[in-house]
Design a protein around this motif. Structure first.
Motif, PDB file in Angstrom:
ATOM      1  N   LYS A  56       0.813  -1.212   0.000  1.00 16.90           N
ATOM      2  CA  LYS A  56       0.000   0.000   0.000  1.00 16.90           C
ATOM      3  C   LYS A  56       0.847   1.262   0.000  1.00 16.90           C
ATOM      4  CE  LYS A  56      -0.709  -0.149   5.047  1.00 16.90           C
ATOM      5  NZ  LYS A  56      -1.737  -0.208   6.116  1.00 16.90           N
ATOM      6  N   ALA A  57       2.020   1.160   0.600  1.00 15.19           N
ATOM      7  CA  ALA A  57       2.883   2.342   0.603  1.00 15.19           C
ATOM      8  C   ALA A  57       3.421   2.633  -0.788  1.00 15.19           C
ATOM      9  CB  ALA A  57       4.024   2.154   1.586  1.00 15.19           C
ATOM     10  N   ASN A 109      -1.507   5.102   4.707  1.00 14.70           N
ATOM     11  CA  ASN A 109      -2.355   5.384   5.860  1.00 14.70           C
ATOM     12  C   ASN A 109      -3.711   4.675   5.807  1.00 14.70           C
ATOM     13  OD1 ASN A 109      -0.483   7.143   7.061  1.00 14.70           O
ATOM     14  ND2 ASN A 109      -1.177   8.841   5.743  1.00 14.70           N
ATOM     15  N   VAL A 110      -3.875   3.799   4.842  1.00 11.97           N
ATOM     16  CA  VAL A 110      -5.152   3.113   4.681  1.00 11.97           C
ATOM     17  C   VAL A 110      -5.158   1.814   5.467  1.00 11.97           C
ATOM     18  CG1 VAL A 110      -6.708   2.016   3.038  1.00 11.97           C
ATOM     19  CG2 VAL A 110      -5.551   4.146   2.428  1.00 11.97           C
ATOM     20  N   ASP A 111      -6.260   1.587   6.246  1.00 12.98           N
ATOM     21  CA  ASP A 111      -6.415   0.342   6.995  1.00 12.98           C
ATOM     22  C   ASP A 111      -7.644  -0.393   6.445  1.00 12.98           C
ATOM     23  OD1 ASP A 111      -4.299   0.729   8.799  1.00 12.98           O
ATOM     24  OD2 ASP A 111      -5.534   2.128   9.953  1.00 12.98           O
ATOM     25  N   ASN A 112      -7.555  -1.698   6.397  1.00 12.78           N
ATOM     26  CA  ASN A 112      -8.679  -2.518   5.937  1.00 12.78           C
ATOM     27  C   ASN A 112      -9.623  -2.767   7.121  1.00 12.78           C
ATOM     28  OD1 ASN A 112     -10.306  -4.053   4.368  1.00 12.78           O
ATOM     29  ND2 ASN A 112      -9.044  -5.913   4.505  1.00 12.78           N
ATOM     30  N   VAL A 115     -18.233  -0.157  10.321  1.00  4.59           N
ATOM     31  CA  VAL A 115     -18.717   0.188  11.647  1.00  4.59           C
ATOM     32  C   VAL A 115     -17.579   0.614  12.568  1.00  4.59           C
ATOM     33  CG1 VAL A 115     -18.600  -2.161  12.552  1.00  4.59           C
ATOM     34  CG2 VAL A 115     -20.274  -0.544  13.511  1.00  4.59           C
ATOM     35  N   ASN A 116     -16.360   0.147  12.259  1.00  2.00           N
ATOM     36  CA  ASN A 116     -15.214   0.445  13.125  1.00  2.00           C
ATOM     37  C   ASN A 116     -14.314   1.527  12.567  1.00  2.00           C
ATOM     38  OD1 ASN A 116     -15.833  -1.503  15.146  1.00  2.00           O
ATOM     39  ND2 ASN A 116     -15.058  -3.119  13.784  1.00  2.00           N
ATOM     40  N   LYS A 117     -14.668   2.099  11.418  1.00  2.00           N
ATOM     41  CA  LYS A 117     -13.821   3.122  10.837  1.00  2.00           C
ATOM     42  C   LYS A 117     -13.880   4.377  11.697  1.00  2.00           C
ATOM     43  CE  LYS A 117     -13.697   1.953   5.925  1.00  2.00           C
ATOM     44  NZ  LYS A 117     -14.279   0.624   5.982  1.00  2.00           N
TER      45      LYS A 117
END
Length: 543
Positions: free
Chosen positions: A170-171, A177-180, A184-186
């Protein structure tokens, strides 16, 4: 006609408003033309003649005009081309005439076939251009036209600066800075969290308002200005079951209901610290207006109290009011004087017990009233009927023939009105119309009868009939005579009276009946110098 140019097709860009399109190449009939609409994706829709479009003309030697039922849309193309059916309608006979027009039309038809075939061949083998699909389908050309510039390059030299077998993270593509994370948890950004903190929460039911008082003012329900502030006394009123005549009062603790008192009672207060009560007037209650002071406890005391005592008081002023038909003069009296009462006019109305007349009648006359009007009349006038009608005929003219079957009543002829002073009464076609009222009637009807051994007896009877309500009001006397040989001629007279009431306007008639005999009739002429009179009906309106 001649075809001098190779010209077989027209195309127009749709604009959503234009419906009329010119086609200048010649053609022979409307079915020679094909009209199509091409969509932005290249798909074609063939339109139906007479439903989707019409063609002006004929003749079509200089082409024609196509008028669309609906204007082609902005992103579409209207295509018109000539496509003559592959048939040969001309049949020339051996040795027959060879009309130039027929031959020309056949040659024109062949030329149109050739131009259509050439167009189809050119379009079948032509390369695709920006305006023509050529060898490819219209759908494929649409796809090709929409490929972005540079997309055809198919050689990759590196990815994110990496060559060979490339593994991307991803870098590597700027997404460090992106998380999978599930939705609901974002988390939200700091700025979004601050904005959310300023919003009202549904679960708080407006309890999270910054200022409830300001909110009420903004809604127009400010307490004390727009709406009444809560008060326990309002709750008292809301809890009372009211009835007509109840009174509201405060008992020192709450507002309560005092039930209505009985007729004639008054509400009496009991001072500070006590509740009001219903009370009656001492000594028997209220004085009633209808009693005209007869219910005072002591009349002498009452007179003395108002300065009108007998022997020990004096009347200070007297004024009187009289009906409009009377007049009064000399009042008011303050110390002494005379009141004079008289008629305001010259006649006392009948409704007030007078005659309604201003002078006494002549000697021998009587006072009578009808429909509220009084008059002086003689004894002869008093006996005259209010409505008098009879069967009156010229000298020498006999009455009606007896031509009815036995037992069947028929109306008597009443053709002459001698007197009618009843308002609303009339006579027409032997029928009398009377208004509602009480009546007295009397009548007579002659029968010139013939009796013999051959014809037997002769009879007659009369009646007064309410035609409207189909009832008999009175019956006249019946009479008859019989004889053997020789023949006898006689006149029978039926007399009758009736006293009756009509609750509503109605029609009445004098009916008569006799057997059918030759020489029998309702009155025989005398031939003297005066008119002949037969049936007579007289009616008095009693009230």
């Amino acid at each position: 006609m001649t075809i001098t140019n190779y010209d077989n097709r027209r195309q127009y860009s749709g604009d959503g408003s234009t419906t009329t399109f010119s086609f200048s190449p010649p053609f022979t009939t409307q079915t020679d033309l094909v009209v199509q609409v091409q969509a932005a994706d290249g798909s074609l829709t063939t339109k139906v003649l007479g439903t989707d479009y019409i063609i002006s003309g004929p003749p079509y030697t200089a082409g024609g005009t196509v008028t669309m039922a609906a204007a082609p849309a902005l992103t579409t193309t209207l295509i018109i081309y000539r496509d003559v059916s592959l048939t040969q309608p001309v049949d020339l006979q051996d040795g027959g005439p060879l009309p130039a027009g027929t031959v020309n039309r056949a040659l024109d038809r062949i030329t149109m076939w050739g131009q259509r075939l050439r167009e189809m061949a050119d379009r079948a083998f032509a390369n695709a251009t920006q305006t023509m699909a050529g060898l490819m389908s219209a759908t494929d050309k649409y796809k090709l036209d929409n490929i972005e510039a540079g997309a055809q390059v198919n050689v990759v030299t590196s990815v994110a600066g990496k060559t060979g077998t490339v593994s991307l993270f991803k870098a590597d593509v700027g997404l460090g800075n992106v998380d999978n994370t599930s939705d609901v948890n974002k988390p939200v950004s700091t700025a979004q969290a601050a904005a959310d903190a300023l919003a009202l929460k549904v679960a708080q039911n407006l309890n999270d308002l910054s200022s409830k008082a300001t909110a009420r003012a903004n809604l127009g329900v400010a307490i004390g200005t727009d709406v009444q502030a809560f008060n326990a006394r309002l709750a008292d009123i809301a809890g009372i079951a009211w009835q007509q005549g109840d009174v509201l009062y405060h008992n020192g603790t709450a507002l309560v209901r005092l039930a209505a008192g009985t007729s004639g009672q008054f509400l009496r207060t009991s001072g500070v610290g006590a509740n009001p009560v219903w009370a009656s007037v001492p000594g028997g209650g209220d004085m009633l207006r209808a009693n005209n002071l007869s219910d005072v406890a002591n009349a002498a005391t009452a007179r003395a109290n108002i300065g009108a005592g007998t022997g020990n008081g004096s009347v200070t002023s007297v004024a009187m009011t009289v009906p409009s038909f009377l007049s009064i003069s000399g009042g008011p009296i303050t110390t002494g004087g005379t009141l004079t009462i008289g008629l305001s006019g010259t006649a006392l109305p009948i409704a007030n017990g007078g005659t309604g007349l201003t002078a006494v009648g002549a000697d021998g006359t009587f006072l009578t009233s009808q429909s509220g009007t009084a008059s002086w009349v003689s004894i002869q006038q008093m006996r005259a009927p209010d409505l008098w009608v009879q069967d009156e005929r010229a000298t020498g003219t006999s009455g009606d023939a007896s031509s009815t079957s036995a037992g069947v009543f028929v109306p008597a002829t009443l053709n002459t009105v001698k007197r009618n002073v009843i308002a609303g009464a009339s006579v027409a076609s032997n029928i009398i119309t009377l208004p509602a009222g009480v009546y007295y009637a009397k009548w007579k009807n002659p029968l010139h009868a013939h009796a013999s051994s051959a014809q037997g007896s002769s009879q007659q009877k009369t009646r007064l009939r309410d035609v409207t309500n189909n009832i008999t009001l009175g019956v006249g006397d019946g009479n008859s005579f019989s004889s053997g040989a020789p023949d006898i001629l006689a006149t029978l007279l039926s007399l009758g009276t009736a006293y009756f009431t009509l609750s509503a306007p109605a029609t009445v008639a004098l009916h008569r009946v006799s057997p059918t005999h030759a020489s029998t009739m309702f009155g025989v002429a005398t031939g003297f110098a005066e008119v002949e009179v037969y049936a007579v009906l007289e009616i008095w309106k009693v009230s």
